[in-house]
Design a protein around this motif. Structure first.
Motif, mmCIF file in Angstrom:
data_model
loop_
_atom_site.group_PDB
_atom_site.id
_atom_site.type_symbol
_atom_site.label_atom_id
_atom_site.label_comp_id
_atom_site.label_asym_id
_atom_site.label_seq_id
_atom_site.Cartn_x
_atom_site.Cartn_y
_atom_site.Cartn_z
ATOM 1 N N LEU A 22 18.474 61.210 -18.122
ATOM 2 C CA LEU A 22 18.733 62.375 -18.977
ATOM 3 C C LEU A 22 19.192 61.920 -20.359
ATOM 4 C CD1 LEU A 22 20.529 64.903 -16.658
ATOM 5 C CD2 LEU A 22 18.383 65.229 -17.833
ATOM 6 N N ASN A 23 20.014 60.888 -20.374
ATOM 7 C CA ASN A 23 20.508 60.395 -21.658
ATOM 8 C C ASN A 23 19.349 59.862 -22.499
ATOM 9 O OD1 ASN A 23 22.352 59.740 -23.584
ATOM 10 N ND2 ASN A 23 22.844 57.749 -22.693
ATOM 11 N N LEU A 24 18.410 59.192 -21.837
ATOM 12 C CA LEU A 24 17.228 58.694 -22.560
ATOM 13 C C LEU A 24 16.409 59.853 -23.107
ATOM 14 C CD1 LEU A 24 15.810 55.718 -20.531
ATOM 15 C CD2 LEU A 24 16.585 55.733 -22.871
ATOM 16 N N ALA A 25 16.242 60.882 -22.270
ATOM 17 C CA ALA A 25 15.475 62.044 -22.738
ATOM 18 C C ALA A 25 16.185 62.717 -23.895
ATOM 19 C CB ALA A 25 15.274 63.021 -21.586
ATOM 20 N N ALA A 26 17.519 62.756 -23.820
ATOM 21 C CA ALA A 26 18.288 63.411 -24.883
ATOM 22 C C ALA A 26 18.129 62.668 -26.201
ATOM 23 C CB ALA A 26 19.759 63.483 -24.495
ATOM 24 N N GLN A 27 17.941 61.356 -26.115
ATOM 25 C CA GLN A 27 17.830 60.595 -27.354
ATOM 26 C C GLN A 27 16.554 60.912 -28.118
ATOM 27 O OE1 GLN A 27 18.383 56.554 -26.158
ATOM 28 N NE2 GLN A 27 20.502 56.937 -25.606
ATOM 29 N N GLU A 28 15.589 61.552 -27.436
ATOM 30 C CA GLU A 28 14.337 61.864 -28.123
ATOM 31 C C GLU A 28 14.422 63.151 -28.922
ATOM 32 O OE1 GLU A 28 11.032 61.835 -25.504
ATOM 33 O OE2 GLU A 28 11.604 59.912 -24.650
ATOM 34 N N THR A 29 15.488 63.916 -28.757
ATOM 35 C CA THR A 29 15.534 65.218 -29.421
ATOM 36 C C THR A 29 16.732 65.294 -30.353
ATOM 37 O OG1 THR A 29 17.029 66.322 -27.938
ATOM 38 C CG2 THR A 29 14.763 66.216 -27.269
ATOM 39 N N GLU A 30 16.839 66.427 -31.005
ATOM 40 C CA GLU A 30 18.012 66.695 -31.826
ATOM 41 C C GLU A 30 18.900 67.715 -31.149
ATOM 42 O OE1 GLU A 30 17.642 67.230 -35.899
ATOM 43 O OE2 GLU A 30 17.037 65.136 -36.030
ATOM 44 N N ALA A 31 18.636 67.985 -29.881
ATOM 45 C CA ALA A 31 19.403 69.022 -29.197
ATOM 46 C C ALA A 31 20.744 68.475 -28.735
ATOM 47 C CB ALA A 31 18.613 69.533 -28.000
ATOM 48 N N LEU A 32 21.674 69.411 -28.516
ATOM 49 C CA LEU A 32 22.925 69.052 -27.862
ATOM 50 C C LEU A 32 22.681 69.162 -26.369
ATOM 51 C CD1 LEU A 32 25.392 71.150 -29.963
ATOM 52 C CD2 LEU A 32 25.357 68.688 -29.846
ATOM 53 N N CYS A 33 23.095 68.149 -25.628
ATOM 54 C CA CYS A 33 22.828 68.179 -24.201
ATOM 55 C C CYS A 33 24.149 68.038 -23.456
ATOM 56 C CB CYS A 33 21.881 67.048 -23.837
ATOM 57 S SG CYS A 33 21.520 67.003 -22.102
ATOM 58 N N PHE A 34 24.481 69.026 -22.635
ATOM 59 C CA PHE A 34 25.731 68.999 -21.871
ATOM 60 C C PHE A 34 25.396 68.988 -20.393
ATOM 61 C CE2 PHE A 34 26.890 71.018 -25.866
ATOM 62 C CZ PHE A 34 27.973 70.239 -26.235
ATOM 63 N N LEU A 35 26.043 68.087 -19.693
ATOM 64 C CA LEU A 35 25.909 68.025 -18.242
ATOM 65 C C LEU A 35 27.247 68.449 -17.671
ATOM 66 C CD1 LEU A 35 24.384 67.135 -15.701
ATOM 67 C CD2 LEU A 35 25.211 64.845 -16.113
ATOM 68 N N LEU A 36 27.278 69.551 -16.919
ATOM 69 C CA LEU A 36 28.541 70.070 -16.408
ATOM 70 C C LEU A 36 28.672 69.734 -14.938
ATOM 71 C CD1 LEU A 36 27.546 72.275 -18.778
ATOM 72 C CD2 LEU A 36 29.895 72.910 -18.329
ATOM 73 N N LYS A 37 29.812 69.116 -14.604
ATOM 74 C CA LYS A 37 30.030 68.666 -13.237
ATOM 75 C C LYS A 37 31.433 69.047 -12.810
ATOM 76 C CE LYS A 37 28.538 64.377 -12.532
ATOM 77 N NZ LYS A 37 28.247 62.974 -12.843
ATOM 78 N N PRO A 38 31.684 69.057 -11.506
ATOM 79 C CA PRO A 38 33.049 69.364 -11.063
ATOM 80 C C PRO A 38 34.014 68.253 -11.433
ATOM 81 C CG PRO A 38 31.609 68.931 -9.201
ATOM 82 C CD PRO A 38 30.742 68.978 -10.397
ATOM 83 N N LEU A 39 35.286 68.639 -11.498
ATOM 84 C CA LEU A 39 36.306 67.696 -11.947
ATOM 85 C C LEU A 39 36.447 66.527 -10.973
ATOM 86 C CD1 LEU A 39 38.350 67.398 -14.223
ATOM 87 C CD2 LEU A 39 40.018 68.511 -12.791
ATOM 88 N N ALA A 40 36.114 66.774 -9.708
ATOM 89 C CA ALA A 40 36.282 65.724 -8.704
ATOM 90 C C ALA A 40 35.460 64.493 -9.045
ATOM 91 C CB ALA A 40 35.878 66.263 -7.338
ATOM 92 N N SER A 41 34.313 64.682 -9.720
ATOM 93 C CA SER A 41 33.454 63.537 -10.006
ATOM 94 C C SER A 41 33.886 62.795 -11.266
ATOM 95 C CB SER A 41 32.006 63.999 -10.137
ATOM 96 O OG SER A 41 31.912 64.977 -11.134
#
Lengths: 234, 485
Positions: free
Chosen positions: A144-163
């Motif tokens: 996902l991080n690699l894919a994000a580097q191809e765009t100008e978008a903001l990319c947020f991955l939301l996960k539970p606090l336990a992780s």
């Protein structure tokens, strides 16, 4: 003697000392909170990069935190992929998003959600991509991080606090906990020195205190930030 | 296309198998695997079967070759409107006017080659200032020349028998020691015309640009229909993609030559006719934005084919265009927008819809209603919603009422502890109430909404339902309806 005066960023822009904040190579978007801007490399949410948010519980203020970003999103779509509940278009509209630019993707399988996020990032037509995951493998985050580097978008991955305890290849990782009149944000990982204390972000306009702003319920600024206190209170 | 006789039976994406084509019971061309097995040209059928008993032997079919050549010509129409069929499985295209559009000769040759490879044919591509010159170069190995003089140099060294009308006189040419084109041109013209006839001289003149050339340009059919018979029974949907790709390339050529763009494309999968006749199953691809370029259709087809399950083996493919629209030239802006143009956004949504299904990708469509669950309407992205309609349905003031980011699909009934609603911790009301009383025509909703705060400061949106029981008393029941994300 010469070594002491040479700062690492003069050697290469992506070098930094452990005691300083890195400079961001990509464009950064103002978070809307000066105290948070100060602590993020580049002074804002990094575009073309994956940001992980570990949220203690749904309803901690994870979407309200991004309201200033939505205001600046312009007309480009905002993708919500696999959110935990039905998103309320009216609430997003109140944050400044036009209902027609909100795209809610709710696939049946988790693999499809990851695929959709990757496609949305690769095409680069979105301004913000938010993906909710309960558990991710490191390969997935890296991809996902690699894919994000191809765009100008903001990319947020939301996960539970336990992780939050697990290691992750995302360049910026935050933990969010609700607090009285705002949220407490801890930076788990950033390109720069480790920040032990949490940052208190008042949610403005804080509707809860619009009516009940009484003397005994003043938001308590957390200790340990020192120099940032005036900005926080103001 | 040197292997056309073979490749219209077994396209080059079908995998390498031992297959040969016979003409007059002698081997004419063979696949690479067949050559490795020791099969040689001019071998008889018995010899082939002795070397490889499982070889696929086809008899040469001139009609099949002609159809394949027409299909390729159709595909090449996307590069220029001037495409002509020539003898010996060759196509001539006039690219003089297309060079600027396709960024030069090299790029154009690369694209033509790639397209032919996708169509399933291997090709030798050459270009020259005259069509006949290019034809002769292609027949003898290919090459690119741009200037007249360099073309004459290249042609002069070719063997004389490249010219088809010279082959009848091969014994005579050999006898007088005339081996190359240069030597052929040095022979006296009147004598050559008397002995070999007019066509030989005409071909040479056309090749060297001293006489005009005339062609019958290919005219695309009024209605597009392309069919492909597969080389075998295919049970894997993903393998069909290569075949479908060939049809899409043909479609692109046809669309470009007709100045049309497709809005809706149907791919028909023809099944084997066994004991029970099966109607062909169809895959319908609806495009929000009409397209005339193939990559997007192929990408959508890939997702759809990957998802569909074949009920029976497929023996043929056909492509139909259901809706057409005049082609609109792309609207280019002077400065590239950072987030891609609106077409990109539409294409991304189409791609998502084609894999996930239409009901999984949704766009907000608010409804003017007091009940929050009704007001928060969502619809598929394919449904066209006008901005004005959305604006009409929104409340006048965004800050007039407070709404949570997340709505629960079904409100959760809350327990009461010490007269307080309880959701993992006792809830404290921090704002409210906001009274919602609506839908007397439906199931009446009479609720008082509060913003509640849990012990660890999460914010909830809860409501108290006001139910009037038989005695007329109000009996509070609490529900959790939303979360402030």
């Amino acid at each position: 003697m010469l070594l002491d005066t040479t700062s690492p960023e003069t050697i290469h822009p992506s070098l930094w000392r452990a005691s300083q904040l890195a400079r961001s190579g990509t464009r950064c978007v103002d978070t809307g909170y000066p105290s948070l801007n100060l602590q993020l490399p580049g002074g804002g949410w990094p575009t073309s990069s994956l940001t992980e948010m570990h949220v203690s519980s749904t309803g901690a203020g994870e979407v309200r935190l991004l309201a200033p970003v939505f205001l600046a999103a312009g007309k480009r779509p905002v993708m919500l992929i696999q959110p935990p509940h039905v998103p309320n278009a009216l609430a997003l509209w109140a944050m400044g998003l036009n209902p027609s630019q909100v795209i809610w993707v709710q696939p049946d399988r988790n693999a499809d959600a990851l695929w959709a996020a990757e496609q949305a990032l690769r095409v680069g037509a979105c301004s913000v991509v938010m993906l909710w995951q309960s558990h991710t493998r490191n390969e997935t985050v890296r991809r996902l991080n690699l894919a994000a580097q191809e765009t100008e978008a903001l990319c947020f991955l939301l996960k539970p606090l336990a992780s939050a305890q697990d290691a992750s290849p995302a360049p910026l990782r935050l933990a969010l906990r609700p607090a009285l009149g705002g949220i407490d944000l801890t930076i788990l990982k950033r390109r720069g020195a480790q920040l032990d204390s949490s940052i208190f972000l008042p949610m403005s306009p804080s509707f809860v205190h619009r009516q009940n702003a009484s003397v005994d319920r003043r938001p308590v600024a957390p200790t340990g930030i020192g120099t940032l206190r005036p900005e926080l209170v103001g | 296309m040197p292997l056309l006789a073979l490749e219209h039976f077994a396209p080059n994406w079908s995998g390498d198998s031992v297959s040969v084509v016979l003409e007059h019971e002698r081997v004419l061309v063979m696949s690479r695997a067949a050559r490795a097995a020791g099969i040689k040209p001019q071998m008889r059928r018995g010899g082939v079967l002795m070397l490889t008993p499982d070889a696929q032997i086809h008899d040469r079919s001139p009609t099949g070759e002609e159809a394949a050549l027409q299909a390729v010509a159709l595909a090449l129409l996307q590069y220029t409107p001037l495409v002509a069929l020539a003898e010996e499985s060759t196509l001539l295209i006039d690219i003089g006017a297309s060079l600027a559009l396709f960024k030069g000769i090299r790029a154009l040759c690369r694209r033509v080659k790639a397209d032919l490879r996708d169509l399933g044919f291997s090709a030798r591509v050459s270009c020259a200032p005259t069509a006949r010159g290019a034809w002769m170069l292609a027949r003898s190995g290919g090459g690119r020349v741009v200037k007249m003089e360099s073309m004459a140099r290249r042609l002069d060294v070719l063997p004389a028998l490249v010219v088809p009308s010279a082959r009848a006189f091969s014994a005579w040419f050999e006898g007088i020691g005339c081996e190359t084109i240069a030597q052929l041109r040095r022979l006296p013209r009147p004598g050559l015309q008397r002995r070999c006839g007019r066509p030989l001289l005409d071909t040479l003149d056309a090749a060297f640009g001293t006489a005009p050339e005339f062609f019958d340009w290919v005219v695309p059919a009024e209605k597009f229909e392309a069919k492909l018979e597969l080389f075998g029974r295919i049970e894997n949907a993903e393998l069909l993609l290569a075949g479908a790709q060939r049809l899409v390339i043909q479609l692109c050529g046809w669309l470009v030559s007709k100045h049309l763009a497709a809005e809706r494309v149907t791919l028909l999968l023809e099944h084997e006719r066994g004991r029970t006749a099966r109607p062909p199953s169809s895959i319908d691809i609806v495009l929000a934005e009409p397209v005339y370029q193939g990559d997007h259709i192929i990408r959508l087809m890939k997702e759809r084919l990957g998802k569909c399950e074949l009920e029976a083996p497929v023996i043929g493919l056909a492509l139909e265009v259901a809706q057409l629209r005049p082609m609109a030239p792309p609207n280019e802006s002077l400065f590239a927008e950072p987030g891609g143009n609106p077409e990109d956004q539409v294409r991304m949504l189409e791609l998502l819809v084609s894999r996930l299904g239409a009901d999984k990708v949704r766009r907000a469509k608010p409804v003017a209603d007091h009940r929050p669950e009704i007001a928060n309407g969502w619809t598929t992205v394919q449904e066209a919603v006008r901005e004005a309609d959305i604006a009409n349905q929104l409340p006048a003031d965004a800050t007039s009422s407070l709404r949570p980011t997340w709505l629960l699909a079904k409100p959760i009934a809350l327990l009461l502890r010490d007269e307080r609603p309880f959701y993992s911790s006792p809830l404290r009301m921090v704002q409210g109430p906001e009274r919602v009383e609506a839908a007397w025509w439906d199931t009446t909703a009479a609720r008082d909404y509060f913003v509640a705060q849990g012990q660890s400061n999460e914010l909830y949106w809860v409501f108290r339902e006001r139910v009037t029981n038989s005695e007329g008393e109000v009996e509070p029941r609490w529900f959790l309806h939303g979360l402030f994300g």
